[in-house]
Design an enzyme around this catalytic site. Structure first.
Site, mmCIF file in Angstrom:
data_model
loop_
_atom_site.group_PDB
_atom_site.id
_atom_site.type_symbol
_atom_site.label_atom_id
_atom_site.label_comp_id
_atom_site.label_asym_id
_atom_site.label_seq_id
_atom_site.Cartn_x
_atom_site.Cartn_y
_atom_site.Cartn_z
ATOM 1 C CB CYS A 94 0.804 -11.701 -4.704
ATOM 2 S SG CYS A 94 0.156 -12.290 -6.257
ATOM 3 C CG HIS A 95 5.669 -13.400 -8.186
ATOM 4 N ND1 HIS A 95 5.086 -12.252 -8.710
ATOM 5 C CD2 HIS A 95 6.998 -13.284 -8.412
ATOM 6 C CE1 HIS A 95 6.033 -11.483 -9.231
ATOM 7 N NE2 HIS A 95 7.201 -12.085 -9.056
#
Length: 161
Positions: free
Chosen positions: A127-128
């Site tokens: 998700c980064h």
């Protein structure tokens, strides 16, 4: 319910709490504490030891993908979002809109953002790697400074793939 175990991993950007069972990893999240509360031990299940080792390899720049078993807990929509996140290549980024379009629902941008924020398998489900449509860093449960660090880290080691 399956017995769960916790182990803390000291990463370059803070303590990461790994939660798993004898069969799979359930969560990898940044801890609130700066100290190791749950150290790895001989009694730690092998799957958690494998996760710990693979995270260590990731932070050393030696690993770009994770192979330990995971149990992804969430709604069917969340699981679809998280599966889409895994298609973003190492050291690359994508937007919430890109993920929504990939899933076949261009209007689900906010729902994708919400699901992204509920990801319990940080780093592994990347998700980064999600940025704003403008190219700016946006929301990250672990803090934008960690997101920036992770993206820079991956850029640094992308050629080793």
């Amino acid at each position: 319910m399956t017995e769960r175990y916790k182990v803390d991993y000291q990463s370059p950007i803070g303590v990461i709490e790994i939660v798993g069972s004898n069969e799979a990893i359930y969560s990898i999240l940044f801890a609130e504490e700066d100290i190791l509360v749950n150290p790895i031990s001989e009694d730690t299940p092998q799957v958690i030891k494998d996760c710990y080792s693979q995270l260590d390899e990731y932070f050393k720049g030696e690993r770009h993908e994770f192979t330990f078993p995971m149990m992804i807990e969430g709604t069917p929509f969340q699981q679809l979002v998280w599966q889409s996140l895994t298609t973003i290549p190492f050291a690359k980024t994508a937007s919430y809109k890109h993920i929504a379009v990939t899933m076949g629902n261009e209007k689900a941008i906010r729902a994708v953002g919400t699901a992204n924020g509920r990801n319990k398998l940080s780093i592994v489900i990347p998700c980064h790697r999600i940025i704003g449509a403008s190219g700016k860093l946006v929301g990250y449960a672990g803090g934008l400074w960690r997101k920036e660090w992770l993206l820079n880290h991956e850029q640094k080691f992308q050629q080793l793939k």
